[in-house]
Design a protein around this motif. Structure first.
Motif, mmCIF file in Angstrom:
data_model
loop_
_atom_site.group_PDB
_atom_site.id
_atom_site.type_symbol
_atom_site.label_atom_id
_atom_site.label_comp_id
_atom_site.label_asym_id
_atom_site.label_seq_id
_atom_site.Cartn_x
_atom_site.Cartn_y
_atom_site.Cartn_z
ATOM 1 N N TRP A 152 2.932 -12.461 -5.716
ATOM 2 C CA TRP A 152 3.161 -11.340 -6.122
ATOM 3 C C TRP A 152 3.050 -10.559 -5.850
ATOM 4 O O TRP A 152 2.368 -9.879 -4.804
ATOM 5 C CB TRP A 152 2.349 -11.110 -7.275
ATOM 6 C CG TRP A 152 1.574 -12.883 -8.007
ATOM 7 C CD1 TRP A 152 0.710 -13.263 -7.632
ATOM 8 C CD2 TRP A 152 2.445 -13.053 -9.302
ATOM 9 N NE1 TRP A 152 1.127 -14.491 -9.086
ATOM 10 C CE2 TRP A 152 1.803 -14.328 -9.514
ATOM 11 C CE3 TRP A 152 2.985 -11.932 -9.751
ATOM 12 C CZ2 TRP A 152 2.470 -14.799 -11.000
ATOM 13 C CZ3 TRP A 152 3.779 -12.504 -11.144
ATOM 14 C CH2 TRP A 152 3.546 -14.136 -11.558
ATOM 15 N N THR A 153 3.767 -8.677 -5.953
ATOM 16 C CA THR A 153 3.805 -7.717 -5.727
ATOM 17 C C THR A 153 3.273 -6.677 -7.363
ATOM 18 O O THR A 153 4.128 -7.185 -8.254
ATOM 19 C CB THR A 153 5.565 -7.080 -5.292
ATOM 20 O OG1 THR A 153 5.421 -8.159 -3.873
ATOM 21 C CG2 THR A 153 5.041 -5.397 -5.270
ATOM 22 N N ALA A 154 2.722 -6.281 -7.221
ATOM 23 C CA ALA A 154 1.760 -5.407 -8.531
ATOM 24 C C ALA A 154 2.833 -3.878 -8.207
ATOM 25 O O ALA A 154 2.036 -3.557 -7.016
ATOM 26 C CB ALA A 154 1.010 -5.217 -8.324
ATOM 27 N N ILE A 155 3.377 -3.551 -9.166
ATOM 28 C CA ILE A 155 3.441 -2.098 -8.811
ATOM 29 C C ILE A 155 2.885 -1.047 -9.925
ATOM 30 O O ILE A 155 2.562 -1.441 -11.406
ATOM 31 C CB ILE A 155 4.604 -2.025 -9.080
ATOM 32 C CG1 ILE A 155 6.358 -2.698 -8.791
ATOM 33 C CG2 ILE A 155 5.200 -0.314 -8.941
ATOM 34 C CD1 ILE A 155 6.463 -2.454 -6.712
ATOM 35 N N ILE A 156 2.261 -0.936 -9.729
ATOM 36 C CA ILE A 156 0.205 0.053 -9.982
ATOM 37 C C ILE A 156 0.938 1.455 -10.635
ATOM 38 O O ILE A 156 0.590 2.430 -9.959
ATOM 39 C CB ILE A 156 -0.612 -0.268 -9.606
ATOM 40 C CG1 ILE A 156 -1.257 -0.993 -8.996
ATOM 41 C CG2 ILE A 156 -1.889 0.236 -10.395
ATOM 42 C CD1 ILE A 156 -2.181 -1.766 -7.730
ATOM 43 N N GLY A 157 1.322 1.742 -12.099
ATOM 44 C CA GLY A 157 2.074 3.037 -12.256
ATOM 45 C C GLY A 157 0.920 3.997 -12.661
ATOM 46 O O GLY A 157 -0.214 2.836 -13.913
ATOM 47 N N ILE A 158 0.853 4.831 -12.532
ATOM 48 C CA ILE A 158 -0.551 5.395 -13.270
ATOM 49 C C ILE A 158 -0.362 7.458 -12.907
ATOM 50 O O ILE A 158 0.824 7.492 -12.530
ATOM 51 C CB ILE A 158 -1.907 5.577 -12.464
ATOM 52 C CG1 ILE A 158 -2.303 3.903 -11.899
ATOM 53 C CG2 ILE A 158 -3.072 6.359 -13.329
ATOM 54 C CD1 ILE A 158 -3.503 4.489 -11.262
ATOM 55 N N GLY A 201 0.798 -1.457 0.347
ATOM 56 C CA GLY A 201 0.178 -0.021 0.098
ATOM 57 C C GLY A 201 0.640 1.063 0.054
ATOM 58 O O GLY A 201 0.124 2.279 0.244
ATOM 59 N N THR A 202 1.803 0.937 -0.614
ATOM 60 C CA THR A 202 3.167 2.338 -0.109
ATOM 61 C C THR A 202 3.345 3.561 -1.549
ATOM 62 O O THR A 202 2.386 2.463 -2.375
ATOM 63 C CB THR A 202 4.273 1.759 0.157
ATOM 64 O OG1 THR A 202 4.472 1.216 0.924
ATOM 65 C CG2 THR A 202 5.643 3.091 -0.421
ATOM 66 N N VAL A 203 3.362 4.251 -1.154
ATOM 67 C CA VAL A 203 2.329 5.099 -2.138
ATOM 68 C C VAL A 203 3.526 5.906 -2.941
ATOM 69 O O VAL A 203 4.215 6.467 -1.950
ATOM 70 C CB VAL A 203 1.565 6.651 -1.873
ATOM 71 C CG1 VAL A 203 1.571 7.044 -4.086
ATOM 72 C CG2 VAL A 203 -0.628 5.124 -2.307
ATOM 73 N N GLY A 207 1.321 17.370 -13.439
ATOM 74 C CA GLY A 207 0.516 15.978 -13.064
ATOM 75 C C GLY A 207 0.181 15.159 -12.320
ATOM 76 O O GLY A 207 1.057 15.417 -10.927
ATOM 77 N N VAL A 208 -0.242 13.857 -12.300
ATOM 78 C CA VAL A 208 -0.256 12.287 -10.971
ATOM 79 C C VAL A 208 0.286 12.255 -11.650
ATOM 80 O O VAL A 208 0.389 11.380 -12.648
ATOM 81 C CB VAL A 208 -1.539 12.816 -10.626
ATOM 82 C CG1 VAL A 208 -1.811 11.001 -9.582
ATOM 83 C CG2 VAL A 208 -2.704 13.747 -10.226
ATOM 84 N N THR A 209 1.530 11.594 -10.723
ATOM 85 C CA THR A 209 2.687 10.465 -11.598
ATOM 86 C C THR A 209 2.759 9.631 -10.436
ATOM 87 O O THR A 209 3.368 10.672 -9.495
ATOM 88 C CB THR A 209 3.583 11.121 -11.585
ATOM 89 O OG1 THR A 209 3.755 12.256 -12.796
ATOM 90 C CG2 THR A 209 4.782 10.154 -11.856
ATOM 91 N N VAL A 210 2.145 8.253 -10.217
ATOM 92 C CA VAL A 210 2.067 7.985 -8.977
ATOM 93 C C VAL A 210 2.277 6.238 -8.871
ATOM 94 O O VAL A 210 1.459 5.738 -10.107
ATOM 95 C CB VAL A 210 1.295 8.260 -7.783
ATOM 96 C CG1 VAL A 210 0.126 7.304 -9.288
ATOM 97 C CG2 VAL A 210 1.171 7.435 -6.897
ATOM 98 N N SER A 211 3.183 5.612 -8.447
ATOM 99 C CA SER A 211 3.345 4.573 -8.322
ATOM 100 C C SER A 211 2.917 4.052 -6.719
ATOM 101 O O SER A 211 2.846 3.832 -5.952
ATOM 102 C CB SER A 211 4.307 3.568 -8.668
ATOM 103 O OG SER A 211 4.441 3.871 -10.087
#
Ligand code: BT5
Length: 267
Positions: free
Chosen positions: A143-149, A50-52, A76-80
């Motif tokens: 699994w670890t997912a890195i969700i980049g948006i 849950g770290t951002v 912008g919003v640049t986040v993982s």
């Protein structure tokens, strides 16, 4: 006074997300090559689920298939997000969940012009306003997912296919409330994905403008031309070619072919 061009107030975001599953801990960098890359490094060093990770200037932003994601600094919003789902979590629902989270975040500002393009582009007036890059790693069965948006808020790169939220609203927007809303919506859609992935996919399918159109898909297995007829229960695109054969496409890029073209600039 709101400082639209100032640095992101990441502490405001962390405060708003205190105790939440996503965003209880926020890591900020003024500049970094890629938040996805940094997220992966931090994850390997033991960063919590849950770290951002956010930044104001992403110097080597990554798209899919080795492409680039380009954003003017502080615009912008640049986040993982680091997410370690339970072993039973339906990973195929992550990208649709992320796309719906972006759509819900932008909807109050631009509902009528909002759509999704398979597999994971978010469009405003048929131009790309946000992109999603999910990278998965497996270790010891987990699994670890890195969700980049990336969301273009107050500026877009100089591309004919790109737009930003401010171009549609006509007003510049503070990025912090958008990021807080995005994290909140992502948490909700990830929870919903583990309870009912079919419900998430059904909503995502409803926003996909790709369906029913004649397309050209570039896939790792080669090019396919035909009509995008549906998505299956795992989010794969179903394309019917001119012989009537249905192709199941799990990954790739889609462009509209001549007779589907209207004003769809992002295709
Ligand atoms: C994506 O790739 O759309 C995924 C983008 C993910 C970016 C986020 S930002 C935070 C995190 N950290 C990273 O390093 N990445 C993630 P793809 O579908 O391959 O689209 C890339 C293509 O979109 C490029 O080849 C350009 O044509 C176009 N593009 C590049 N920057 C854009 C922008 N800001 N807005 C709209 N289109 C863009």
């Amino acid at each position: 006074m709101l400082m639209y061009d100032g640095p992101l107030d990441w502490q405001d975001v962390e405060r708003a997300r205190r105790g939440a599953a996503i965003g209880n801990r926020v890591v900020y960098r003024a500049a970094t090559p890629s938040t996805n890359l940094l997220a992966r490094e931090l994850s390997q060093q033991g960063a919590l689920d849950g770290t951002v990770i956010v930044c104001d200037d992403q110097t080597q932003g990554r798209g899919r298939l080795g492409r680039q994601w380009v954003v003017p600094p502080r615009s912008g919003v640049t986040v993982s997000i680091i997410k370690r789902p339970a072993p039973s979590f339906p990973l195929f629902a992550l990208a649709p969940a992320a796309a719906l989270a972006v759509a819900d975040t932008l909807a109050p500002y631009a509902r009528s012009t909002l759509s999704l393009k398979w597999p994971n582009d978010v469009l405003l007036s048929n131009k790309k306003v946000a992109g999603i890059l999910i990278e998965l790693e497996q270790a010891n069965e987990c699994w670890t997912a890195i969700i980049g948006i990336g969301i273009n808020v107050n500026a877009a790169p100089d591309l004919p296919t790109a737009t930003c939220l401010a171009a549609v609203t006509g007003a510049r927007l503070a990025r912090e409330p958008l990021l807080i809303g995005l994290l909140c919506a992502l948490e909700r859609h990830i929870e919903l994905s583990s309870e009912s992935p079919a419900a998430v996919l059904a909503r995502w399918r409803g926003l996909l403008t790709t369906l029913g159109l004649d397309i050209h898909a570039q896939t790792p297995r080669g090019d396919i031309r035909g009509r995008a007829v549906d998505v299956d229960e795992h989010g794969a695109l179903l394309i019917r070619d001119h012989c009537g054969v249905i192709h199941v496409v799990h990954a790739g890029d889609v462009t509209l072919t001549a007779h589907s073209h209207g004003d769809r600039a992002a295709e």
